[in-house]
Design an enzyme around this catalytic site. Structure first.
Site, mmCIF file in Angstrom:
data_model
loop_
_atom_site.group_PDB
_atom_site.id
_atom_site.type_symbol
_atom_site.label_atom_id
_atom_site.label_comp_id
_atom_site.label_asym_id
_atom_site.label_seq_id
_atom_site.Cartn_x
_atom_site.Cartn_y
_atom_site.Cartn_z
ATOM 1 N N ASP A 1 -3.754 -0.719 11.171
ATOM 2 C CA ASP A 1 -2.741 -0.346 10.049
ATOM 3 C C ASP A 1 -2.296 1.008 10.184
ATOM 4 O OD1 ASP A 1 -0.912 -0.748 7.898
ATOM 5 O OD2 ASP A 1 -2.440 -0.131 6.415
ATOM 6 N N GLU B 1 -1.285 7.653 -6.695
ATOM 7 C CA GLU B 1 -1.785 6.840 -7.743
ATOM 8 C C GLU B 1 -0.879 5.648 -8.063
ATOM 9 O OE1 GLU B 1 -2.170 8.261 -11.737
ATOM 10 O OE2 GLU B 1 -3.755 6.844 -12.017
ATOM 11 N N GLY B 2 -1.067 4.510 -7.557
ATOM 12 C CA GLY B 2 -0.347 3.181 -7.766
ATOM 13 C C GLY B 2 -1.151 2.225 -7.914
ATOM 14 N N VAL C 1 -5.711 8.364 -4.624
ATOM 15 C CA VAL C 1 -6.355 9.490 -4.010
ATOM 16 C C VAL C 1 -6.172 10.795 -4.906
ATOM 17 C CG1 VAL C 1 -6.442 10.564 -1.713
ATOM 18 C CG2 VAL C 1 -5.815 7.986 -1.914
HETATM 19 P P1 ADP Z 1 -4.488 3.373 0.358
HETATM 20 O O1 ADP Z 1 -5.687 2.400 1.402
HETATM 21 O O2 ADP Z 1 -4.737 3.291 -0.953
HETATM 22 O O3 ADP Z 1 -2.969 2.973 1.276
HETATM 23 P P2 ADP Z 1 -4.746 5.913 1.954
HETATM 24 O O4 ADP Z 1 -6.305 6.306 2.410
HETATM 25 O O5 ADP Z 1 -3.806 5.383 2.836
HETATM 26 O O6 ADP Z 1 -5.090 4.803 0.802
HETATM 27 O O7 ADP Z 1 -4.325 7.033 1.354
HETATM 28 C C1 ADP Z 1 -3.072 7.085 0.589
HETATM 29 C C2 ADP Z 1 -2.330 8.249 0.580
HETATM 30 O O8 ADP Z 1 -3.428 9.506 0.071
HETATM 31 C C3 ADP Z 1 -2.037 8.857 2.090
HETATM 32 O O9 ADP Z 1 -0.718 8.350 2.469
HETATM 33 C C4 ADP Z 1 -2.155 10.110 1.803
HETATM 34 O O10 ADP Z 1 -0.942 10.685 1.385
HETATM 35 C C5 ADP Z 1 -3.501 10.464 0.926
HETATM 36 N N1 ADP Z 1 -4.512 10.832 1.446
HETATM 37 C C6 ADP Z 1 -5.341 9.849 1.821
HETATM 38 N N2 ADP Z 1 -6.670 10.480 2.361
HETATM 39 C C7 ADP Z 1 -6.281 11.936 2.244
HETATM 40 C C8 ADP Z 1 -7.011 13.053 2.488
HETATM 41 N N3 ADP Z 1 -8.156 12.914 3.170
HETATM 42 N N4 ADP Z 1 -6.341 14.119 2.339
HETATM 43 C C9 ADP Z 1 -5.175 14.148 1.862
HETATM 44 N N5 ADP Z 1 -4.394 13.283 1.323
HETATM 45 C C10 ADP Z 1 -5.030 12.136 1.791
#
Ligand code: ADP
Length: 475
Positions: free
Chosen positions: A242, A122-123, A128
């Site tokens: 990315d 969360e930021g 997520v």
């Molecule tokens: P953002 O686009 O906000 O960066 P991400 O899709 O990269 O979002 O997700 C951020 C973080 O959330 C990931 O680095 C991971 O730690 C966690 N995360 C994302 N998708 C999943 C998933 N399907 N299962 C578990 N953790 C996830």
């Protein structure tokens, strides 16, 4: 006055008949008037719609090319039959076309079908969470669609792309989108959530917590899975744009899956001549992007794969530039200065014109990489230096990478089922994060590097090694 009817018996009848005729005529006139008004309204509406469509098209054109080319979603023929196939169909030419169900998520279910278990991430950037489907008890990851500050009206491009591309993809090394759900107020975009399969870890968290680096056999397993997922994307004309360790998820069965398709897009063949340069998190960004290339291709992802490879070996991001200039200088230190031989045509890139480069580069990529990764076999360092070729055309494709002898040599890639497991951060609490840069936002502007002097880079580095400090001079 109406003439007298032959059938009129009385004066009264004649008057009545005349009135009826007048009424009838008036009704006819009103009807015609109504029809004309309706016709006018319809025409105005059609004109307004056409104008709105024209404006949308103009806006899209202006938002540079950056949208999936609907007519060009063709893919190269499969060279291997090992893919998980997925939602692809053959066309008569023998190539495959992705099947895309337009508007399928319009009938989305409510997010109330899920119970939140805990936040994962969360930021300011996104949210997520780990959640459970109430009916089935299945654990999933819920990702809230990001609001895109650069979009003044309408739907956030990044979120839509992520949904569209994830819906089209079906591969064991790409995170599965189960469904899209919505909150109560469906008009608010932050009330749209992706329901993704849940994976216990992301590679960045695992690397940050590991007391010992991965074994060579484990690095190979991870890289093969990464290359396999990337090959699937590139076969389907998708650039991820990315790739980095925090976007690579790992489950407790040793499976790696590529996630976060917010920067991804479809490209056709040939690739569009003008793509946004502002893609890929700085530490994983290819030199052609830093030098302002607008025409680029799958090789930008392969550069990021090279950066991930280096990070898997040391547990530290390979090229941690503070700014774009600093990133470029770190790249040149590792890979050598670009020359007309090593990278024909680089001088034509927008930001390269102003670079002052040393006459000759005393380093050769292979030797620097071997020195930096002394435990890597020569096949390993040839793969790594290939991926980190300054010239994008010299980088191997993901398919070529899968065939590289590095993966055939001992130690062989570890079987996924034998992969070590790690305590899950996502399972209990928020993931601990090293601070790393994020992918650029859509509203951001690409930096114009201006004139940068790299001519003293190697001399300066020697000085730095002797403790004299090293900095780049802007000229
Ligand atoms: P953002 O686009 O906000 O960066 P991400 O899709 O990269 O979002 O997700 C951020 C973080 O959330 C990931 O680095 C991971 O730690 C966690 N995360 C994302 N998708 C999943 C998933 N399907 N299962 C578990 N953790 C996830």
């Amino acid at each position: 006055m109406a003439s007298k009817s032959r059938w009129a018996d009385t004066e009264e009848d004649t008057v009545l008949e005349a009135k009826q005729k007048r009424d009838k005529e008036e009704k006819k006139r009103l009807k015609a008037e109504k029809a004309r008004k309706a016709e006018e309204e319809k025409r105005a509406q059609a004109e307004a719609e056409a104008e709105a469509a024209r404006q949308r098209a103009a806006q899209e054109q202006q938002n540079q090319d950056d949208r999936p080319p609907a007519k060009r979603r063709k893919i190269t023929p499969e060279r291997e039959g090992k893919e998980d196939g997925g939602k692809t169909t053959d066309n008569e030419g023998g190539t495959k076309l992705l099947r895309f169900e337009a508007g399928g998520w319009g009938k989305a279910r409510s997010v109330e079908n899920y119970d939140k278990l805990n936040d994962i991430e969360e930021g300011a950037y996104g949210w997520v969470a780990r959640a459970k489907e109430i009916k089935t008890g299945k654990v999933v990851a819920l990702k809230r669609l990001k609001i895109d500050s650069s979009e003044s009206v309408g739907l956030p491009e990044t979120g839509l792309r992520e949904i569209q591309i994830l819906k089209d993809c079906s591969h064991r090394n790409i995170v599965e989108l189960r469904e899209v759900v919505v909150g109560d107020d469906t008009s608010r975009i932050e009330n749209v959530f992706l329901v993704l399969e849940f994976l216990e870890h992301d590679l960045m968290s695992v690397l940050g917590d590991m007391p010992e680096p991965f074994l060579a056999s484990e690095v190979k397993t991870l890289l093969l899975q990464l290359a396999s997922g990337v090959a699937y994307l590139h076969d389907h004309w998708i650039l991820h744009r990315d790739l980095k360790t925090s976007n690579l998820l790992l489950n407790n069965r040793g499976q790696l899956k590529i996630a976060d398709f917010g920067m991804a897009r479809y490209v056709g063949d040939p690739a569009p001549p003008k793509l946004t340069q502002l893609v890929v998190t700085l530490w994983y960004r290819a030199p052609e992007l830093l030098l302002g290339a607008k025409a680029y291709g799958a090789a930008v992802d392969m550069w990021s794969v090279g950066c991930v490879f280096g990070e898997l070996l040391t547990r530290e991001p390979l090229l941690q530039g503070k700014t774009e200039v600093d990133e470029l200088s770190k790249i040149f230190e590792l890979c050598g200065m670009p020359t007309d031989d090593s990278w024909p045509g680089f001088r034509r890139l927008p930001n390269a014109r102003h670079l002052r480069l040393p006459k000759s580069s005393p380093v050769n990529t292979g030797s620097v990489i071997r020195a930096r990764f002394p435990l890597l076999t020569s096949a390993g360092s040839s793969l790594l230096s290939g991926l980190l070729s300054l010239d994008p055309d010299k980088r191997p494709t993901a398919r070529e990478m899968l065939q590289h002898e590095f993966f055939r040599q001992d130690p062989k890639p570890k079987h996924e089922a034998m992969f070590p497991t790690f305590p899950s951060k996502a399972g209990q609490e928020r993931r601990r994060r090293r601070s790393t840069p994020n992918a650029p936002g859509r509203g951001q502007k690409a930096a114009d590097l201006g004139a940068v002097d790299f001519s003293g880079i190697f001399a300066s580095r020697e000085k730095e090694e002797r403790g004299a400090g090293f900095s780049l001079r802007m000229v």
